[in-house]
Motif scaffolding. Structure first.
Motif, PDB file in Angstrom:
ATOM      1  N   GLU A  82     -83.420-118.735  46.238  1.00 36.65           N
ATOM      2  CA  GLU A  82     -82.346-118.685  45.773  1.00 36.65           C
ATOM      3  C   GLU A  82     -81.655-119.862  45.607  1.00 36.65           C
ATOM      4  OE1 GLU A  82     -80.678-116.498  44.210  1.00 36.65           O
ATOM      5  OE2 GLU A  82     -81.876-114.656  44.391  1.00 36.65           O
ATOM      6  N   ILE A  83     -81.332-121.102  46.648  1.00 42.15           N
ATOM      7  CA  ILE A  83     -80.734-122.116  46.500  1.00 42.15           C
ATOM      8  C   ILE A  83     -81.418-123.082  45.668  1.00 42.15           C
ATOM      9  CG2 ILE A  83     -79.965-124.134  47.821  1.00 42.15           C
ATOM     10  CD1 ILE A  83     -80.115-122.573  50.492  1.00 42.15           C
ATOM     11  N   GLY A  84     -82.802-123.100  45.660  1.00 42.62           N
ATOM     12  CA  GLY A  84     -83.497-123.880  44.756  1.00 42.62           C
ATOM     13  C   GLY A  84     -83.365-123.672  43.386  1.00 42.62           C
ATOM     14  N   ALA A  85     -83.298-122.340  43.089  1.00 41.04           N
ATOM     15  CA  ALA A  85     -82.930-121.737  41.841  1.00 41.04           C
ATOM     16  C   ALA A  85     -81.410-121.927  41.162  1.00 41.04           C
ATOM     17  CB  ALA A  85     -83.239-120.207  41.751  1.00 41.04           C
ATOM     18  N   TYR A  86     -80.535-122.200  42.271  1.00 38.75           N
ATOM     19  CA  TYR A  86     -78.877-122.509  41.704  1.00 38.75           C
ATOM     20  C   TYR A  86     -78.849-123.914  41.643  1.00 38.75           C
ATOM     21  CZ  TYR A  86     -74.173-122.647  42.260  1.00 38.75           C
ATOM     22  OH  TYR A  86     -72.740-122.937  42.091  1.00 38.75           O
ATOM     23  N   ASN A  87     -79.461-124.869  42.510  1.00 36.91           N
ATOM     24  CA  ASN A  87     -79.261-126.098  42.264  1.00 36.91           C
ATOM     25  C   ASN A  87     -80.332-126.601  41.032  1.00 36.91           C
ATOM     26  OD1 ASN A  87     -77.895-126.338  44.354  1.00 36.91           O
ATOM     27  ND2 ASN A  87     -79.601-127.298  45.967  1.00 36.91           N
ATOM     28  N   ASN A  88     -81.273-126.244  40.743  1.00 38.49           N
ATOM     29  CA  ASN A  88     -82.163-126.248  39.674  1.00 38.49           C
ATOM     30  C   ASN A  88     -82.224-127.928  39.167  1.00 38.49           C
ATOM     31  OD1 ASN A  88     -84.018-125.542  37.617  1.00 38.49           O
ATOM     32  ND2 ASN A  88     -82.417-125.089  36.081  1.00 38.49           N
ATOM     33  N   ASP A  89     -82.284-128.787  40.066  1.00 38.05           N
ATOM     34  CA  ASP A  89     -82.445-130.426  39.869  1.00 38.05           C
ATOM     35  C   ASP A  89     -83.775-130.844  40.033  1.00 38.05           C
ATOM     36  OD1 ASP A  89     -81.587-129.695  42.802  1.00 38.05           O
ATOM     37  OD2 ASP A  89     -81.822-131.899  42.850  1.00 38.05           O
ATOM     38  N   ALA A  90     -83.888-131.995  39.983  1.00 36.98           N
ATOM     39  CA  ALA A  90     -85.422-132.694  40.253  1.00 36.98           C
ATOM     40  C   ALA A  90     -85.494-132.913  41.328  1.00 36.98           C
ATOM     41  CB  ALA A  90     -85.533-133.781  39.156  1.00 36.98           C
ATOM     42  N   TYR A  91     -84.598-133.000  42.306  1.00 35.64           N
ATOM     43  CA  TYR A  91     -84.741-133.618  43.760  1.00 35.64           C
ATOM     44  C   TYR A  91     -84.676-132.518  44.833  1.00 35.64           C
ATOM     45  CZ  TYR A  91     -84.775-136.649  47.883  1.00 35.64           C
ATOM     46  OH  TYR A  91     -84.728-137.302  49.206  1.00 35.64           O
ATOM     47  N   ALA A 104     -83.978-129.293  44.606  1.00 37.53           N
ATOM     48  CA  ALA A 104     -84.559-127.800  44.408  1.00 37.53           C
ATOM     49  C   ALA A 104     -85.992-127.807  44.629  1.00 37.53           C
ATOM     50  CB  ALA A 104     -84.535-127.594  42.849  1.00 37.53           C
ATOM     51  N   THR A 105     -86.861-129.148  44.538  1.00 40.83           N
ATOM     52  CA  THR A 105     -88.323-128.911  44.920  1.00 40.83           C
ATOM     53  C   THR A 105     -88.445-128.777  46.454  1.00 40.83           C
ATOM     54  OG1 THR A 105     -88.754-130.606  42.893  1.00 40.83           O
ATOM     55  CG2 THR A 105     -90.483-130.323  44.927  1.00 40.83           C
ATOM     56  N   GLY A 106     -87.431-129.552  47.352  1.00 36.04           N
ATOM     57  CA  GLY A 106     -87.622-129.332  48.849  1.00 36.04           C
ATOM     58  C   GLY A 106     -87.192-127.952  49.060  1.00 36.04           C
ATOM     59  N   TYR A 107     -86.630-127.247  48.479  1.00 36.47           N
ATOM     60  CA  TYR A 107     -85.972-125.828  48.888  1.00 36.47           C
ATOM     61  C   TYR A 107     -87.246-124.976  48.312  1.00 36.47           C
ATOM     62  CZ  TYR A 107     -81.130-126.981  50.045  1.00 36.47           C
ATOM     63  OH  TYR A 107     -80.164-127.212  50.611  1.00 36.47           O
ATOM     64  N   ARG A 108     -87.755-125.159  47.577  1.00 32.93           N
ATOM     65  CA  ARG A 108     -89.044-124.413  46.996  1.00 32.93           C
ATOM     66  C   ARG A 108     -90.055-124.269  47.725  1.00 32.93           C
ATOM     67  NH1 ARG A 108     -87.284-126.152  41.561  1.00 32.93           N
ATOM     68  NH2 ARG A 108     -86.214-124.499  40.272  1.00 32.93           N
TER      69      ARG A 108
END
Length: 536
Positions: free
Chosen positions: A158-167, A169-173
Motif C-alpha cells: 500500500e505504501i509503494g502504491a501510495y508513493n508511486n515514485d521511481a525510487y 516505491a520500488t523498495g517497498y514493493r
C-alpha cells in the motif's frame, strides 16, 4: 475551416458498413452496476440495521462476561472494518482492551492485527507500523504467522502504491513481495488459494492461466460471501487486461455495493481501466462513487489517489463535450442542406402523391364494391343451385310416385277391380307430401344458413324468441322469413308455396315485426343481412 470539417465527416459516410456489436459480459455487468448504484442506500440501511442489532446484543451482555463480549465485539468490528473507519478503530481498541482480560495472547494478536489492517486500508501507515511493531511475535506460528506476514506485505504494498515514485516505491514493493513469499511458504494453500494463484502462475499441465470467464463462474458457484467475491475478483483482475479485467472489476464493484463495503478498491480500479479505454463518462461515474466511498469511510490515501485522477477525466470529458458540440453544429448544417434538397423534392412530388392517393382510393372503393357484388352473385348462384337441385329432385320423386299410382290404378281398372283402384288413389296423401316437401325445403335452407334461427331470435325480444320443438327445423313463421331471405319477397308467391292465404302470410309477418327489437320497417332488411355459409 468549417467546410473542411464538413467534408471530413461526409466522405467517411460513403464507406461505412453497419456493424452489429455483440454485448459482452462486461457490458451486461456494467448495466447491473449502474442499477445497483441507484439502490446503494438500501444496502447501507441493511448494514446499519445489522450493526444496530449487534450493538443491542452487546449492550445486553454483562461487562464481566468477557468471552461473549469479545465474540460480539469481533462481529461488530468485522461489520465496521470495511464500512466506517472511525467506528472500526473504536471497536478495534475495545477488542484490544478486552483481549487483555482473556487468557492466552491469541485474542490480543487477532485484535492488534485487525486494528493494523484497518489503519493500512485507511492510509494511516505510521500508526499501522506502530501497531504491528507492538504485536508479540515470539512463538507465533501457523495461521497467525501467516496472517502477520501477509499484513506486513499488504502494508509495504500500500505504501509503494501510495508513493508511486521511481525510487522509494520500488523498495517497498520488493519488501512486500518478500513478506508475501514468506507467508506463502508457511502453510499449504487451500483449494481456493490454489485456484486463485493459477491466474498468476498456471499449474502443472497448463501453459496459460484459465480465462476470466472461468473465474467468473467459479466465484458465483462457490459458497462465498459478497465481500469475499469482491476481494477475490479484485485480486484476480490484476492477472488480466481489457474486457476480462473489466468483467472481474465490475463483478467486484457490484458485490462491494451489495455488501455495503465503503473501503472499496474495485470501483477505483474500474474507473482507471475505463479511463484507459476512453470510456470517460463511465470512468467519471466510478471515480465519483469511489470518492464518495472514501469520504464515507475516511480513507485518506484512496481519496488522494482519486483526486489526482478525477481532474484528468474531467478535462477529457470537457474536450469530448466540446468536440460533440462542434459535431452537433456541423450536423445541423448538414441537416439544413439536406432539408432544403428534400423540400424541393417534396414540392415536386407532392401533387403526384396526392393524385396517386386519390386514384388508389377510387380503385379501393371500386374493388370493395366489386367484391360485394361478386359475393352477392356467388351467394345467389349457390342458392339457385340448391333450389334447382331441390326442384328437380322433388319433381322426379313426384313423377315416379304418380307413375306408380297410375299403373296400379290402370291395372285394377282393366281387371274390373274399381274398388281397389279407388283405394290406390286414396293412398296418395297430399298433406303428408306437403309436410315432406317443407321438411326437405327446411333442410336445404338450414344447410345454406345454419345460423338462421339464432340470428333470427337475436332480432326478437328475449321473452318472444322462438323455441323449436324436438325434431322441428323451422316453424311456419320462420319458414316465411326463410323464403324472404332466399329472395322470395312477393307475399302471394310465398302464400302459394306454403299453401297459405295471403292474409295468413301478412298476419305471421306482422306478429314477428311486433316482437322485434328493431323498427318494423327495418326488420326484413335485417333478415336479408343474416350471413350465408357455404359448406362445401
Amino acid at each position: 475551416m468549417m467546410i473542411k470539417k464538413i467534408f471530413a465527416i461526409i466522405i467517411p459516410l460513403f464507406y461505412m458498413v453497419p456493424v452489429h456489436a455483440q454485448t459482452s459480459k462486461a457490458d451486461s455487468l456494467w448495466k447491473i452496476l449502474k442499477l445497483e448504484l441507484l439502490t446503494e442506500n438500501n444496502y447501507i440501511r441493511q448494514k446499519e440495521k445489522k450493526i444496530e442489532k449487534l450493538r443491542n446484543k452487546l449492550s445486553a451482555v454483562p461487562a464481566t462476561c468477557y468471552p461473549d463480549r469479545y465474540k460480539l465485539l469481533s462481529e461488530l468490528f468485522n461489520e465496521y472494518s470495511a464500512f466506517r473507519f472511525d467506528s472500526a478503530i473504536t471497536n478495534a481498541n475495545k477488542l484490544i482492551a478486552l483481549s487483555k482480560q482473556l487468557s492466552g495472547k491469541q485474542h490480543l494478536i487477532q485484535s492488534q492485527m485487525g486494528l493494523a489492517r484497518v489503519l493500512v486500508k485507511s492510509g494511516f501507515y505510521k500508526e499501522a507500523f506502530e501497531t504491528i511493531s507492538e504485536i508479540d511475535t515470539i512463538g507465533l506460528s501457523g495461521k497467525f504467522r501467516y496472517d502477520y506476514l501477509n499484513l506486513r506485505g499488504m502494508l509495504f504494498d500500500e505504501i509503494g502504491a501510495y508513493n508511486n515514485d521511481a525510487y522509494y516505491a520500488t523498495g517497498y514493493r520488493k519488501a512486500a513481495r518478500k513478506e508475501f513469499e514468506k507467508a506463502g511458504s508457511l502453510i499449504d494453500p487451500s483449494e481456493l488459494e490454489k485456484t486463485i494463484n493459477m491466474a498468476f502462475s498456471p499449474g502443472a499441465g497448463q501453459s496459460t492461466p484459465p480465462d476470466a470467464g472461468f473465474y467468473y463462474d467459479y466465484l458465483l458457484n462457490h459458497d462465498l460471501s459478497e465481500h469475499q467475491i469482491a476481494i477475490i475478483a479484485t485480486r484476480i483482475s490484476h492477472a488480466y487486461s481489457g474486457e476480462d479485467k473489466l468483467m472481474l472489476l465490475t463483478l467486484a464493484a457490484i458485490n462491494d455495493i451489495r455488501s455495503a463495503t465503503k473501503e472499496t478498491f474495485a470501483i477505483f480500479l474500474l474507473g482507471q481501466e475505463l479511463f484507459k479505454m476512453n470510456r470517460n463518462d463511465d470512468a467519471y461515474v466510478c471515480m465519483q462513487e469511489a470518492l464518495g466511498n472514501a469520504a464515507f469511510y475516511g480513507t485518506r490515501n484512496r481519496a488522494a489517489q482519486i483526486e489526482s485522477v478525477l481532474p484528468l477525466i474531467a478535462s477529457r470529458l470537457i474536450e469530448e463535450k466540446q468536440h460533440d458540440k462542434e459535431m452537433l453544429w456541423i450536423g445541423i448544417v448538414l441537416f439544413i442542406l439536406v432539408a432544403i434538397v428534400l423540400l424541393f423534392q417534396l414540392v415536386l412530388f407532392r401533387k403526384q402523391m396526392i393524385r396517386i392517393e386519390q386514384n388508389d382510393l377510387i380503385i379501393t372503393e371500386k374493388n370493395t364494391e366489386l367484391e360485394d357484388v361478386n359475393g352477392k352473385l356467388w351467394e345467389s348462384s349457390r342458392i339457385k343451385e340448391e333450389l334447382i337441385g331441390l326442384f328437380f329432385k322433388t319433381c322426379s320423386s313426384y313423377i315416379e310416385t304418380l307413375d306408380k299410382v297410375k299403373r296400379k290404378a290402370q291395372h285394377n281398372i282393366k281387371l274390373g277391380k274399381y274398388q281397389d283402384a279407388t283405394q290406390v288413389l286414396g293412398n296418395v296423401h297430399i298433406q303428408k307430401e306437403k309436410i315432406q316437401l317443407f321438411s326437405t325445403l327446411d333442410s336445404v335452407f338450414l344447410t345454406l344458413f345454419p345460423n338462421f334461427v339464432s340470428s333470427f331470435n337475436a332480432l326478437l325480444r328475449a321473452d318472444e324468441q322462438i323455441e323449436l320443438k324436438e325434431g322441428e327445423m323451422l316453424t311456419a313463421s320462420l319458414r316465411i322469413f326463410a323464403l324472404i331471405r332466399l329472395g322470395v319477397t312477393d307475399t302471394e308467391t310465398i302464400a302459394r308455396i306454403l299453401d297459405y292465404t295471403v292474409n295468413t302470410v301478412y298476419t305471421y309477418k306482422a306478429r314477428m315485426k311486433a316482437k322485434a327489437l328493431v323498427p318494423p320497417e327495418q326488420f326484413e332488411q335485417k333478415i336479408m343481412e343474416i350471413k350465408f355459409t357455404d359448406e362445401r
